[in-house]
Enzyme design. Structure first.
Site, PDB file in Angstrom:
ATOM      1  N   TYR A 279      10.822  55.892 -34.540  1.00 64.98           N
ATOM      2  CA  TYR A 279       9.321  55.830 -34.705  1.00 64.98           C
ATOM      3  C   TYR A 279       8.793  57.462 -34.929  1.00 64.98           C
ATOM      4  O   TYR A 279       8.946  58.071 -34.163  1.00 64.98           O
ATOM      5  CB  TYR A 279       8.457  55.288 -33.626  1.00 64.98           C
ATOM      6  CG  TYR A 279       8.706  53.694 -33.197  1.00 64.98           C
ATOM      7  CD1 TYR A 279       9.322  53.030 -34.412  1.00 64.98           C
ATOM      8  CD2 TYR A 279       8.575  53.239 -32.107  1.00 64.98           C
ATOM      9  CE1 TYR A 279       9.474  51.568 -33.879  1.00 64.98           C
ATOM     10  CE2 TYR A 279       8.608  51.883 -31.617  1.00 64.98           C
ATOM     11  CZ  TYR A 279       9.117  50.970 -32.976  1.00 64.98           C
ATOM     12  OH  TYR A 279       9.326  49.695 -32.758  1.00 64.98           O
TER      13      TYR A 279
ATOM     14  N   PHE B  23       4.754  42.601 -33.539  1.00 67.57           N
ATOM     15  CA  PHE B  23       3.507  42.212 -34.482  1.00 67.57           C
ATOM     16  C   PHE B  23       2.401  40.994 -33.735  1.00 67.57           C
ATOM     17  O   PHE B  23       2.471  40.038 -34.365  1.00 67.57           O
ATOM     18  CB  PHE B  23       4.069  41.642 -35.820  1.00 67.57           C
ATOM     19  CG  PHE B  23       4.792  42.619 -36.667  1.00 67.57           C
ATOM     20  CD1 PHE B  23       4.882  43.800 -36.538  1.00 67.57           C
ATOM     21  CD2 PHE B  23       5.918  42.055 -37.535  1.00 67.57           C
ATOM     22  CE1 PHE B  23       5.798  44.786 -37.020  1.00 67.57           C
ATOM     23  CE2 PHE B  23       6.617  42.906 -38.317  1.00 67.57           C
ATOM     24  CZ  PHE B  23       6.476  44.235 -38.024  1.00 67.57           C
ATOM     25  N   PRO B  24       2.104  41.256 -32.625  1.00 66.95           N
ATOM     26  CA  PRO B  24       1.362  40.272 -31.916  1.00 66.95           C
ATOM     27  C   PRO B  24      -0.183  39.935 -32.518  1.00 66.95           C
ATOM     28  O   PRO B  24      -0.598  38.741 -32.334  1.00 66.95           O
ATOM     29  CB  PRO B  24       1.133  40.621 -30.639  1.00 66.95           C
ATOM     30  CG  PRO B  24       1.271  42.175 -30.778  1.00 66.95           C
ATOM     31  CD  PRO B  24       2.229  42.310 -31.718  1.00 66.95           C
ATOM     32  N   LEU B  25      -0.391  40.990 -33.537  1.00 63.59           N
ATOM     33  CA  LEU B  25      -1.722  40.888 -34.365  1.00 63.59           C
ATOM     34  C   LEU B  25      -1.242  40.774 -35.633  1.00 63.59           C
ATOM     35  O   LEU B  25      -2.077  40.442 -36.420  1.00 63.59           O
ATOM     36  CB  LEU B  25      -2.618  42.108 -34.043  1.00 63.59           C
ATOM     37  CG  LEU B  25      -2.989  42.442 -32.854  1.00 63.59           C
ATOM     38  CD1 LEU B  25      -3.792  43.577 -32.597  1.00 63.59           C
ATOM     39  CD2 LEU B  25      -3.951  41.225 -32.312  1.00 63.59           C
ATOM     40  N   GLY B  26       0.027  40.562 -36.306  1.00 62.01           N
ATOM     41  CA  GLY B  26       0.456  40.381 -37.559  1.00 62.01           C
ATOM     42  C   GLY B  26       0.581  41.961 -38.146  1.00 62.01           C
ATOM     43  O   GLY B  26       1.044  41.831 -39.352  1.00 62.01           O
TER      44      GLY B  26
ATOM     45  N   PRO C 166       1.548  45.044 -45.190  1.00 63.90           N
ATOM     46  CA  PRO C 166       1.382  44.100 -46.003  1.00 63.90           C
ATOM     47  C   PRO C 166       2.276  42.810 -46.038  1.00 63.90           C
ATOM     48  O   PRO C 166       3.425  43.090 -45.672  1.00 63.90           O
ATOM     49  CB  PRO C 166       1.242  44.705 -47.337  1.00 63.90           C
ATOM     50  CG  PRO C 166       1.378  46.205 -47.144  1.00 63.90           C
ATOM     51  CD  PRO C 166       1.828  46.259 -45.776  1.00 63.90           C
TER      52      PRO C 166
HETATM   53  N1  LIG Z   1      11.544  44.952 -31.612  1.00 71.31           N
HETATM   54  C1  LIG Z   1      11.520  45.360 -32.878  1.00 71.31           C
HETATM   55  O1  LIG Z   1      12.179  45.081 -33.817  1.00 71.31           O
HETATM   56  C2  LIG Z   1      10.189  45.653 -33.057  1.00 71.31           C
HETATM   57  C3  LIG Z   1       9.586  45.641 -34.656  1.00 71.31           C
HETATM   58  C4  LIG Z   1       8.399  46.054 -34.872  1.00 71.31           C
HETATM   59  C5  LIG Z   1       7.493  46.463 -33.862  1.00 71.31           C
HETATM   60  N2  LIG Z   1       8.002  46.517 -32.534  1.00 71.31           N
HETATM   61  C6  LIG Z   1       7.056  46.976 -31.579  1.00 71.31           C
HETATM   62  O2  LIG Z   1       5.637  46.228 -31.619  1.00 71.31           O
HETATM   63  C7  LIG Z   1       4.708  46.941 -31.537  1.00 71.31           C
HETATM   64  C8  LIG Z   1       3.479  46.058 -31.957  1.00 71.31           C
HETATM   65  O3  LIG Z   1       3.797  45.759 -33.484  1.00 71.31           O
HETATM   66  P1  LIG Z   1       2.726  46.480 -34.426  1.00 71.31           P
HETATM   67  O4  LIG Z   1       2.109  47.992 -33.974  1.00 71.31           O
HETATM   68  O5  LIG Z   1       3.696  46.857 -35.729  1.00 71.31           O
HETATM   69  O6  LIG Z   1       1.694  45.410 -34.929  1.00 71.31           O
HETATM   70  P2  LIG Z   1       0.560  44.814 -34.195  1.00 71.31           P
HETATM   71  O7  LIG Z   1       0.227  45.151 -32.706  1.00 71.31           O
HETATM   72  O8  LIG Z   1       0.634  43.369 -34.413  1.00 71.31           O
HETATM   73  O9  LIG Z   1      -0.720  45.466 -34.980  1.00 71.31           O
HETATM   74  C9  LIG Z   1      -0.782  46.583 -35.017  1.00 71.31           C
HETATM   75  C10 LIG Z   1      -2.191  46.907 -36.058  1.00 71.31           C
HETATM   76  O10 LIG Z   1      -3.249  46.036 -35.473  1.00 71.31           O
HETATM   77  C11 LIG Z   1      -4.093  47.169 -35.500  1.00 71.31           C
HETATM   78  N3  LIG Z   1      -5.026  46.867 -34.238  1.00 71.31           N
HETATM   79  C12 LIG Z   1      -4.572  47.015 -33.044  1.00 71.31           C
HETATM   80  N4  LIG Z   1      -5.395  46.610 -31.914  1.00 71.31           N
HETATM   81  C13 LIG Z   1      -6.346  46.238 -32.756  1.00 71.31           C
HETATM   82  C14 LIG Z   1      -7.639  45.832 -32.464  1.00 71.31           C
HETATM   83  N5  LIG Z   1      -8.029  45.635 -30.808  1.00 71.31           N
HETATM   84  N6  LIG Z   1      -8.759  45.620 -33.154  1.00 71.31           N
HETATM   85  C15 LIG Z   1      -8.364  45.558 -34.512  1.00 71.31           C
HETATM   86  N7  LIG Z   1      -7.114  46.115 -35.151  1.00 71.31           N
HETATM   87  C16 LIG Z   1      -6.126  46.477 -34.141  1.00 71.31           C
HETATM   88  C17 LIG Z   1      -3.664  48.592 -35.629  1.00 71.31           C
HETATM   89  O11 LIG Z   1      -4.333  49.236 -36.121  1.00 71.31           O
HETATM   90  P3  LIG Z   1      -4.916  50.657 -35.219  1.00 71.31           P
HETATM   91  O12 LIG Z   1      -4.077  51.538 -35.120  1.00 71.31           O
HETATM   92  O13 LIG Z   1      -6.165  51.142 -36.189  1.00 71.31           O
HETATM   93  O14 LIG Z   1      -5.389  49.940 -34.071  1.00 71.31           O
HETATM   94  C18 LIG Z   1      -2.415  47.949 -36.539  1.00 71.31           C
HETATM   95  O15 LIG Z   1      -2.777  48.125 -37.717  1.00 71.31           O
HETATM   96  C19 LIG Z   1       4.960  48.132 -32.172  1.00 71.31           C
HETATM   97  O16 LIG Z   1       3.985  49.184 -31.843  1.00 71.31           O
HETATM   98  C20 LIG Z   1       6.366  48.330 -31.514  1.00 71.31           C
HETATM   99  O17 LIG Z   1       6.478  48.934 -30.542  1.00 71.31           O
HETATM  100  C21 LIG Z   1       9.162  46.206 -32.268  1.00 71.31           C
END
Ligand SMILES: NC(=O)c1ccc[n+]([C@@H]2O[C@H](COP(=O)([O-])OP(=O)(O)OC[C@H]3O[C@@H](n4cnc5c(N)ncnc54)[C@H](OP(=O)(O)O)[C@@H]3O)[C@@H](O)[C@H]2O)c1
Length: 315
Positions: free
Chosen positions: A70, A225-228, A232
Site C-alpha cells: 500500500y 470493499f465493505p462499502l464497494g 470503478p
Molecule cells: N485482502 C485483500 O486482498 C484486500 C483487498 C483490498 C482491500 N483490502 C483492505 O480492505 C480495506 C477496505 O477496502 P477499501 O478501502 O478498498 O474499500 P471500502 O472500505 O469499501 O471503501 C472505501 C471507499 O469508501 C469511501 N468511504 C469510506 N467511509 C466512508 C463514509 N463514511 N462515507 C462516505 N464514503 C466513505 C472512501 O473514501 P474516503 O477516503 O473519501 O472516505 C473510499 O472511497 C482496505 O482499506 C484494505 O485495508 C484488502
C-alpha cells in the site's frame, strides 16, 4: 474459541470498543477496525495520515489492516510511526503481491513461496516488528483485481506450506487467507485459519456460503470493499436505493447503514472500512452503535446482490 463470549468491552487505551467486541487471532478486538489502504492517497500529507491513525485509536479501533504494497511502503511506515505498543493494536498484513510504483495497479503479484517469505520480511521491516500477529495470503486465482498467469499460478498447498513454516519460525503469529474460493478454503482449513478476507458487502454477497462456513469453523470474516471500494467497476453500497431509503429514515448515511448491516448479518464479521477522511472514520465507527430492527434488516436483506470487478482507468 466462540463468537458468543468476547471478554472485554474497552480497548487497552480504555476506550469503549467500536462496534463492541469481536474475536480475531485469539484475541478480542473491536468489531469496527480500520483498513489502511486509502492512506496511500495521503502520501503527500504524512501529517494527515498520522492524524487518521491516532484518531482511529482514540475512537476505540484496535485492529488495522495493511500491506507493504500500500503506497509502496508509505502506509506501513506511517503505521510504524503512529501506533504505539501501548495502543495494543492488532496489525494485520498480507502477502502475495509487491509494490509496482508506476504500474497500472501500483502492485504486481508475488505468489511464489519465496516471494511470500520476502513479503513477510518486507512487512516486518516496514512495520518495525519481530512478528506480524496475522498475515493474509492474498491468493490470485479469482478476482476482484489481478489474476495469476504463468509462473504466478502457484498451488495453494505450496503456499500454505510456506505460510506454516513462517508461523513455525515465529515470523507471523497466525494465518489468514484472501481472494479465495470455496474449494481452496476447504483445502486451507487444516492449517488453522484466523480469518478470511474476500470482497463482500451488502450489495455484493456472492460469498454467503463461505461466510457461513467461516462462522461454523470459528474463523473471522473480514470483508474487504465493505462499502464497494473506491475502484470503478465494483458495486457501491451508496448507489443502492433501498440503502439510501433506510439511511434517510434513520437519519444516518448510506455508508453507515451498509456497515451496520454487515455487523448485524453475522457475528463473526469484523469491519475494515477504508478512508482517508477523519469525518468518514468517525461516521464508520459510529455505525457500530446503529441498531437495525427486524423490518429494516428484512428490507436490506432483500437488496439484490451484484458482482463486479475492478476497472483500471488508464491515463
Ligand atoms: N485482502 C485483500 O486482498 C484486500 C483487498 C483490498 C482491500 N483490502 C483492505 O480492505 C480495506 C477496505 O477496502 P477499501 O478501502 O478498498 O474499500 P471500502 O472500505 O469499501 O471503501 C472505501 C471507499 O469508501 C469511501 N468511504 C469510506 N467511509 C466512508 C463514509 N463514511 N462515507 C462516505 N464514503 C466513505 C472512501 O473514501 P474516503 O477516503 O473519501 O472516505 C473510499 O472511497 C482496505 O482499506 C484494505 O485495508 C484488502
Amino acid at each position: 474459541m466462540t463468537y458468543s463470549s468476547p471478554s472485554s468491552e474497552s480497548t487497552a487505551t480504555g476506550v469503549p470498543r467500536a462496534g463492541g467486541p469481536g474475536l480475531l487471532a485469539g484475541r478480542t478486538v473491536s468489531r469496527v477496525g480500520y483498513g489502511a489502504m486509502q492512506l496511500a492517497r495521503l502520501r503527500d500529507d504524512r501529517r494527515a495520515a498520522l492524524a487518521i491513525l491516532r484518531r482511529a485509536v482514540e475512537l476505540g479501533i484496535d485492529h488495522i489492516d495493511t500491506a507493504q504494497f500500500y503506497g509502496n511502503g508509505f502506509v506501513n511506515d506511517v503505521i510504524r510511526e503512529a501506533i504505539r505498543p501501548s495502543d495494543d493494536v492488532l496489525l494485520v498484513s498480507k502477502v502475495g503481491a509487491t509494490p509496482d510504483p508506476g504500474g497500472p495497479h501500483q502492485l504486481r503479484l508475488a505468489q511464489r513461496p519465496e516471494e511470500l517469505r520476502a513479503g513477510v520480511e518486507d512487512n516486518l521491516a516496514g512495520l518495525g516488528l519481530d512478528q506480524i500477529p496475522l498475515v493474509n495470503l492474498r491468493r490470485a486465482a479469482r478476482g476482484p483485481g489481478l489474476r495469476a498467469e504463468g509462473e504466478q499460478i502457484v498451488d495453494i498447498d505450496d503456499q500454505l506450506a510456506e505460510m506454516t513454516a513462517l508461523r513455525d519460525e515465529g515470523k507471523i503469529g497466525e494465518i489468514g487467507i484472501s481472494h479465495i474460493g470455496m474449494d481452496e478454503l476447504r483445502r486451507a482449513l487444516p492449517v488453522g485459519l484466523a480469518c478470511v478476507q474476500n470482497a463482500y458487502s451488502l450489495v455484493s454477497r456472492g460469498d454467503e456460503d463461505m461466510l457461513r462456513l467461516c462462522r461454523a469453523e470459528n474463523i473471522a470474516w473480514v470483508p474487504f470493499f465493505p462499502l464497494g471500494s473506491a475502484f470503478p467497476g465494483m458495486p457501491k453500497v451508496t448507489d443502492e436505493p433501498a440503502v439510501t431509503a433506510v439511511a434517510r429514515s434513520l437519519g444516518r448515511t448510506p455508508s453507515q447503514v451498509g456497515l451496520a448491516w454487515l455487523l448485524h448479518h453475522a457475528p463473526n464479521t469484523l469491519l475494515i472500512p477504508g478512508t482517508a477522511d477523519v469525518g468518514h472514520l468517525e461516521a464508520n465507527v459510529a455505525s457500530g452503535a446503529i441498531a437495525l430492527d427486524d423490518e429494516t434488516l428484512a428490507a436490506l436483506d432483500a437488496v439484490p446482490s451484484r458482482s463486479g470487478d475492478i476497472v483500471v482507468e488508464r491515463p
